[in-house]
Enzyme design. Structure first.
Site, PDB file in Angstrom:
ATOM      1  N   SER A  31      38.606  45.452  29.237  1.00 16.65           N
ATOM      2  CA  SER A  31      39.624  44.403  29.196  1.00 16.65           C
ATOM      3  C   SER A  31      40.508  44.470  30.439  1.00 16.65           C
ATOM      4  O   SER A  31      40.433  45.412  31.217  1.00 16.65           O
ATOM      5  CB  SER A  31      40.503  44.590  27.958  1.00 16.65           C
ATOM      6  OG  SER A  31      41.345  45.717  28.160  1.00 16.65           O
ATOM      7  N   LYS A  32      41.345  43.450  30.566  1.00  8.79           N
ATOM      8  CA  LYS A  32      42.261  43.388  31.707  1.00  8.79           C
ATOM      9  C   LYS A  32      43.162  44.622  31.714  1.00  8.79           C
ATOM     10  O   LYS A  32      43.475  45.167  32.762  1.00  8.79           O
ATOM     11  CB  LYS A  32      43.105  42.120  31.605  1.00  8.79           C
ATOM     12  CG  LYS A  32      44.154  41.993  32.689  1.00  8.79           C
ATOM     13  CD  LYS A  32      44.802  40.632  32.679  1.00  8.79           C
ATOM     14  CE  LYS A  32      45.763  40.429  33.829  1.00  8.79           C
ATOM     15  NZ  LYS A  32      46.978  41.229  33.741  1.00  8.79           N
ATOM     16  N   ARG A  33      43.537  45.046  30.503  1.00  7.63           N
ATOM     17  CA  ARG A  33      44.433  46.208  30.407  1.00  7.63           C
ATOM     18  C   ARG A  33      43.786  47.468  30.996  1.00  7.63           C
ATOM     19  O   ARG A  33      44.439  48.261  31.661  1.00  7.63           O
ATOM     20  CB  ARG A  33      44.835  46.463  28.953  1.00  7.63           C
ATOM     21  CG  ARG A  33      46.333  46.404  28.784  1.00  7.63           C
ATOM     22  CD  ARG A  33      46.754  46.577  27.350  1.00  7.63           C
ATOM     23  NE  ARG A  33      45.919  45.822  26.432  1.00  7.63           N
ATOM     24  CZ  ARG A  33      45.351  46.337  25.340  1.00  7.63           C
ATOM     25  NH1 ARG A  33      45.552  47.595  25.026  1.00  7.63           N
ATOM     26  NH2 ARG A  33      44.619  45.589  24.546  1.00  7.63           N
TER      27      ARG A  33
END
Ligand code: GLU
Length: 508
Positions: A264-266
């Site tokens: 994910s972006k995180r």
């Protein structure tokens, strides 16, 4: 010219930036189409107006363009099966939904959202948290299967709100052969009566997707694993319409570097790598706030390195070859070498690909890239020489500038470690003598400097390690770097001798 019936599509919803998993889906579609002399299409699936993000479609197109994997049919591109944006096809879907109702494959449902919430709440209180509108519960709800025909007619004429739901058959096995996963069998008792047509007069993803894949003559649906649960419904829809279904291939998930969960972006933010192809700034549909995100392009990656890396996330050529140009990928790609298992993203491997591509780029091309990023006074030829010297040690274009600053400017300081380790009492005398040898050279190119250096070592009975670091220190200020003979030749005699004089004056 495409000459086969292979027609594949990338069908993103413009609900935000394209994650690298989405780019991989586009890439595999592209590779599959080109390998089979087929057509690669892009269709924008924007039926969900609530999640629509302005600018997302443009972002997607720009990303594909940067990656060099542009479709040959799509919005702004053209083709015989357009329009390729679903919101521009809105009038087309309703007759298909009505056709299903007509043929008893679907039905009108008049339950309001509030009524359904109440039913759901009641079920929850009775210990059934996952209530569904399905082949059992529909018999006690407000729809054209339970209401008298004249009431259905009256409601429709009065303009009552309705949705059209799939009439899921009871206890039937739906089976299809996924190219990557093999046979998939799902019993319809596990499927709900999905909404096909919404009360706002728009189709849902499921209906629009099937109708468009049919009308656009899609032969293979290649998409992410997250759509696998929807595939049985899609198969049933094809059957309900009496159409041939395309072949399906559901791609493996992209996993975090540690293999624990979806990338994910995180994870990207936390581990310091981009998860998007290009940087951008788009509205977050959840919060409504603008959000900026960083891309591979802006982080200095070459598009071919990014594509090569991405191709290997879920596919392998069956050989040890790792470096593939886009054309070579087209040649080598096949869906039966795509794995079922999730593909772990590896940031180090990504950098390695970038390094290989930087090294393989011609000095002249690198010079042009460098010039577009930095203000350089030197001639193109000189910049190309600069790139030739620095590219071996760099991962990104900017590294060449950072590490090679001494090729452009005189050293501002002298590497302390090298000074304390190597600069001895007799160093100044030794370097003065070496300087006069250089001064005497009539040809100042790398081989002549190297020959002179070797005879100097021999004469002095000194090893390379006793002399070369001192030379490097005076000329570059650094403790390490590319070939000193090439550096000296690059700088030219006058600059090289000047720098030696400066260094001698400072280090004594
Ligand atoms: N619009 C869907 C998405 O956003 C497409 C899924 C499919 O390819 O069928 O991924």
């Amino acid at each position: 010219m495409s000459s086969s019936d292979v027609r594949v599509r990338f069908a993103p919803s413009p609900t935000g930036p394209l994650h690298m998993g989405g780019v991989r889906t586009a890439l595999y579609n592209y590779l599959f189409a080109k390998h089979n002399n087929g057509t690669f299409i892009i269709r924008i699936e924007d039926t969900d107006q609530e999640r629509f993000v302005p600018g997302a479609q443009e972002y997607i197109m720009e990303s594909l363009e940067w990656c060099g994997i542009m479709p040959t049919e799509g919005p702004g591109i053209g083709g015989d099966y357009g329009p390729y944006v679903q919101s521009e096809r809105m009038d087309l879907y309703k007759p298909y939904a009505l056709q299903l109702v007509e043929n008893d494959k679907a039905y009108y449902a008049f339950d309001t959202p509030e009524e359904l919430d109440a039913v759901r709440e009641q079920a929850k209180n009775m210990g059934m948290p996952n209530w569904q509108y399905n082949s059992i519960t529909r018999s006690s709800l407000k729809n054209s299967l339970t209401l008298p025909a004249d009431e259905v007619k009256r409601r429709l004429e009065a303009g009552d709100k309705f949705v059209i739901r799939m009439k899921m058959p009871r206890n039937e096995d739906v089976r299809f052969e996924d190219i990557i996963r093999g046979w998939v069998v799902v019993n319809t008792n596990n499927l709900d009566d999905k909404v096909l047509f919404k009360s706002d007069g728009l189709p849902t993803y499921h209906l629009a997707n099937i109708v468009d894949d049919h009308l656009m003559k899609i032969s293979h649906v290649i998409r992410g694993e997250e759509w696998l649960p929807s595939a049985p419904l899609h198969i049933l829809l094809y059957q309900a319409f009496g159409w041939d279904a395309p072949k399906f291939a559901h791609l493996p998930l992209l996993l975090r570097p540690d293999g624990n969960g979806k990338l994910s972006k995180r994870d990207g933010d936390r581990l310091g790598f981009p998860v998007f192809p290009i940087s951008g700034n788009l509205k977050d549909p959840k919060t409504g706030n603008m959000e900026s995100f960083t891309g591979y392009r802006e982080s200095g990656y070459l598009n071919n390195a990014f594509i090569n890396m991405l191709a290997f996330l879920g596919w392998n050529p069956g050989t040890t070859q790792e470096i593939f140009s886009l054309d070579q990928l087209v040649e080598a790609f096949s869906l039966d070498r795509v794995s079922k298992a999730g593909a772990k993203f590896d940031p180090d491997k990504t950098k390695w690909f970038q390094q290989q591509y930087l090294k393989a780029t011609s000095d002249e091309d690198l010079a042009q890239m460098l010039k577009s990023q930095f203000n350089l006074a030197e001639s193109d030829e000189k910049i190309a020489q600069f790139c030739h010297l620095m590219k071996e040690r760099a991962t990104f274009i900017k590294d060449m500038m950072e590490e090679g600053s001494y090729l452009l400017n005189k050293p501002a300081s002298y590497d302390e470690q090298t000074v304390s380790k190597k600069w001895k009492q007799d160093s100044a005398a030794l370097m003065t003598e070496w300087k006069s040898r250089l001064e005497a050279l009539s040809t100042f190119d790398a081989p002549s400097i190297e020959t002179a250096f070797k005879s100097f070592l021999e004469e002095k009975s000194l090893g390379i390690g006793a002399v070369l670091p001192l030379f490097r220190l005076l000329v570059t200020g650094a403790g390490m770097g590319p070939s000193m003979f090439e550096i000296a030749a690059y700088l030219g005699k006058e600059e090289c001798l000047n720098r030696m004089n400066d260094g001698l004056a400072k280090l004594g």
